[in-house]
Design an enzyme around this catalytic site. Structure first.
Site, PDB file in Angstrom:
ATOM      1  N   CYS A   1      -2.154  -3.956 -10.291  1.00 61.77           N
ATOM      2  CA  CYS A   1      -2.522  -4.380 -11.636  1.00 61.77           C
ATOM      3  C   CYS A   1      -2.434  -3.181 -12.575  1.00 61.77           C
ATOM      4  CB  CYS A   1      -3.951  -4.901 -11.649  1.00 61.77           C
ATOM      5  SG  CYS A   1      -4.197  -6.295 -10.547  1.00 61.77           S
TER       6      CYS A   1
ATOM      7  N   HIS B   1      10.579   7.710  -3.834  1.00 60.79           N
ATOM      8  CA  HIS B   1       9.668   6.610  -3.535  1.00 60.79           C
ATOM      9  C   HIS B   1       9.360   6.510  -2.042  1.00 60.79           C
ATOM     10  CE1 HIS B   1      11.840   5.867  -7.274  1.00 60.79           C
ATOM     11  NE2 HIS B   1      10.688   5.390  -7.711  1.00 60.79           N
TER      12      HIS B   1
END
Ligand code: GLN
Ligand code: ZN
Length: 756
Positions: free
Chosen positions: A517, A696
């Protein structure tokens, strides 16, 4: 009387209950039953909230443990074999598709993830292989319908439509969309049949791809699918729901099909009203009119909305008041905000948008609506200016002229001057800005936030991190150094906190993907810079070394795109205001001896309009100007870098070049360097640093691997234009792998330099 509906409600819960439950389940700290129960509770709460607000047509199946597209893939059995072979139970197979799966037996990657249209939400991309067999498994939508029914609510099941599902999917084999048309039709016909036994009045099929550019073939596929699906509705009314724009060339097509309702977005759909005025709206259909903004957090202006509805009434006999898109894209409720009392009455999150629908219904019911309490209160709210304008900023914007957007001398001149000034080796090495945010770094920030240490102590500790980081980079042998961004938690929030005009919420979380979120800051008023923001840290970093230190800023478009924007002024105007503030910071850095300044535009591509015809006129024209405004004031000797977190910019490559930066670094390693060909084809003039390894992942790339990548790039990019760097900031990485990777990078560059 006019009815109300919404397209979908946020499912993360007012306190992110879903996020925490799923994370715990994945860590095996929660049982499957407990997870299922948490889902049930959230759904129940959401439905009852809607009931309390008198919403007439309440959605179900808008809930998801991870993502709605993923749910639809499972519903249609579009589950690649590699997941089925793991032999997991249903929910674990589902999470394996969402997040990948690793155990002794094997290592299976997650499905691809992509941005959901022009939002910050990301969906899981369904993957079709040639052996994919569409088969209906409708338990989830059916069960959720029953669950609500048990609460006395007859919902409108919400399902991703067959056309949007196919259009957004990834086809890995020979077979394409069209090859699955018959089987997907059958699945949706079966689904409606199943629902007919439960008796919903409406089923909502989401077809947002209708607001994007489609080919004639694609539109006929849409028609072909729906002609059959709509043949057997079993007494259920079918709503074709669109959002995020207007349906332009599909309007007539939809009109001809026997949908019972059409959902149209009147907030983002600039042509929606004129389409209806021009083509009419069938009297036997229901118009689900998206008039409450589902993406932004401001109160609705009732007077304007009612005027709009009056206009619509001339054409549509049956109107349902609706949100413009799912409320998934706004925070849940204002109730948990305690620090913004003075502002709250101007805001409307998901729950408050339900109130607004309720109020609008009451107002519209009344013949003398202007007398209703609800209406009068709303009029009052918009009567006076909500904030104190910053006259100085406004007049600066008004005074801008073309010269403020053009940097001189031209880039080719600057390139020569900078090469002479900096005297860097060929293939200069650098990083994107942040270094690992270790526990010590986070502890320091946390202690400061909690007032356990004072500002001096906090800054002193950050400077210690900076000094260490500079020393580390010198040891590694990098050419252009950075300070490491230890003072930043987030590249937008940090600047927002230091700009006048921003406010911050405590709990206004919005789902970005799965369990992630974000809490975007809110642009409240005119933006200006209070005082220099980064100058102290950056000049300190420069004082620690004889090498060049690159100043690090976030650009205006990224700041804007990752905030909740104002509605009372244009995005362009906000972008220019932020641009002026960051411009002052650039000039201050320059005045304090910083010779290289990076202005990150990680999010530039995100808000590209959905239709190509609008790209320039509605976005790029001013977005690029906002960026140029930031750096047009520096001298030829100052080098401007920018960074972008992606490499799919083949289609806007000229625009990126037109940003007129001196150097751009971007992600390339995950896209197999195809962008390098595009740069070559476009005669790209900006110097470039396509990331040579993927940050990543914790994997350390070998010297040889990086060397090969550099050699590959040198075939396409002139050596005097190429920089060597990782593909993004290092803040999420550990120290050990970061050191090892960067050492290999420097070693690879030295090897290549030795051979030329
Ligand atoms: N300068 C930022 C960093 O290195 C850029 C982050 C990003 O691209 N998202 O972290
Ligand atoms: Zn990045």
């Amino acid at each position: 009387m006019m009815k109300t509906s919404i397209i979908g409600f946020p499912r993360i819960g007012a306190h992110r209950e879903l996020k925490f439950a799923v994370e715990k389940y994945l860590k095996k700290q929660l049982s499957l039953n407990e997870l299922v129960e948490e889902g049930k509770q959230i759904r129940k709460k959401n439905w009852l909230l809607q009931k309390d607000n008198d919403i007439d047509i309440i959605p179900s199946n808008d809930f998801s443990f991870y993502d709605g597209m993923l749910d639809t893939a499972v519903m249609l059995n579009v589950v690649p074999k590699r997941y089925k072979m793991l032999g997991l139970n249903d929910i674990d197979e589902y999470f394996a598709m969402a997040r990948g799966y690793q155990n002794d037996a094997g290592d299976v990657k997650a499905l691809m993830m992509k941005k959901w249209f022009n939002t910050n939400y990301h969906y899981m991309v369904p993957e079709f292989n040639d052996d994919t067999e569409i088969k209906l498994a409708a338990e989830k939508p059916l069960n959720e319908f029953r669950e609500a029914q048990a609460l006395g609510i007859k919902t409108k099941p919400v399902i991703v439509g067959p056309f949007t599902f196919l259009k957004l999917a990834n086809f890995t084999g020979q077979k394409k969309m069209i090859d699955f048309a018959d089987s997907i039709k059958k699945a949706y016909i079966d689904l409606l049949d199943k629902f007919s036994q439960l008796g919903p009045e409406w089923v909502q099929l989401d077809e947002p791809v209708l607001v994007t550019d489609l080919t004639v073939e694609e539109i006929s596929l849409f028609v072909d699918i729906y002609r059959d699906v709509l043949k057997e509705k079993h007494g259920i009314k079918i709503l074709c729901q669109t959002y995020f724009g207007d349906i332009r060339d599909c309007y007539e097509t939809i009109k001809k099909l026997s949908f019972d309702g059409v959902g149209i977005d009147f907030v983002e759909g600039k042509n929606s009203l004129s389409l209806i005025e021009k083509n009419g709206f069938d009297a036997d259909k229901v118009l689900f009119a998206g008039i409450i903004n589902g993406k932004n957090i401001w109160r609705n202006h009732y007077k304007k909305t009612i005027g709009y509805i009056d206009e619509l009434k001339k054409y549509a006999a049956n109107i349902v008041l609706n949100t413009s898109c799912s409320l998934l894209h706004v925070p849940v409720t204002l109730e948990n905000e305690h620090n913004i009392d003075a502002y709250k009455k101007y805001f409307s999150f998901a729950v408050e948008k339900l109130h607004e629908l309720k109020e609008l219904k009451i107002i519209l019911r009344d013949t003398v609506f202007a007398d209703t309490e609800e209406y009068k209160n709303n009029v009052e709210l918009f009567k006076t200016q909500r904030y104190i304008p910053n006259k100085e900023v406004q007049s600066k914007i008004a005074d801008l002229s073309d010269t403020d957007f053009e940097r001189l001398p031209v880039r080719s001149e600057r390139e020569k001057i900078q090469k002479r000034e900096f005297n860097l080796p060929v293939l200069p090495t650098t990083t994107i800005g942040s270094f690992p945010q270790t526990k010590e770094v986070r502890d320091n920030r946390f202690a400061f936030r909690k007032k356990q240490i004072n500002k001096e102590a906090y800054i002193k500790q950050n400077k210690k991190f900076i000094a260490d980081c500079i020393q580390l980079q010198e040891e590694i042998g990098l050419d252009v150094l950075v300070h490491g961004e230890f003072e930043r938690n987030d590249m937008v929030e940090y600047f927002g906190e230091n700009l006048e005009g921003y406010i911050f919420t405590e709990n206004a979380w919005v789902q970005s993907y799965g369990t992630r979120c974000v809490k975007p800051p809110v642009i409240w008023g005119d933006i200006s810079r209070r005082q220099p923001i980064t100058v102290d840290y950056i000049t300190y970093a420069q004082s620690c070394t004889k090498k060049l230190v690159k100043g690090m800023l976030t650009g205006p478009i990224t700041i804007l795109n990752w905030s909740f924007p104002r509605e009372d002024i244009s995005l362009q105007e906000s972008a220019f205001q932020i641009g002026l503030a960051i411009r002052d910071e650039v000039l201050d850095l320059e005045a304090n001896g910083i010779k290289i300044i990076q202005i990150d535009e990680a999010a530039l591509r995100e808000k590209l309009p959905l239709r190509k015809a609008d790209w320039h006129s509605e976005y790029l024209d001013w977005a690029i100007r906002a960026f140029k405004l930031v750096h047009s004031g520096v001298s030829a000797e100052t080098q401007i870098h920018t960074h972008m977190c992606y490499s799919e910019f083949n289609d806007i490559i000229k625009d990126i070049d037109n940003m007129d930066a001196d150097v751009i670094t971007f992600e390339a390693s995950r896209s197999d360097f195809t962008v390098v060909d595009a740069l070559n084809a476009a005669n790209f003039a900006t110097e470039v640093g396509p990331g040579v390894y993927d940050i990543h992942s914790p994997r350390v790339p070998s010297v040889e691997e990086i060397e090969n990548e550099i050699i590959g790039m040198l075939k396409k990019i002139p050596i005097d234009k190429l920089w060597i760097n990782p593909d993004c900031g290092l803040k999420t990485r550990g120290v050990t792998e970061t050191k090892a990777s960067l050492k290999n990078l420097v070693c690879a560059v030295k090897n290549v330099r030795g051979r030329i």
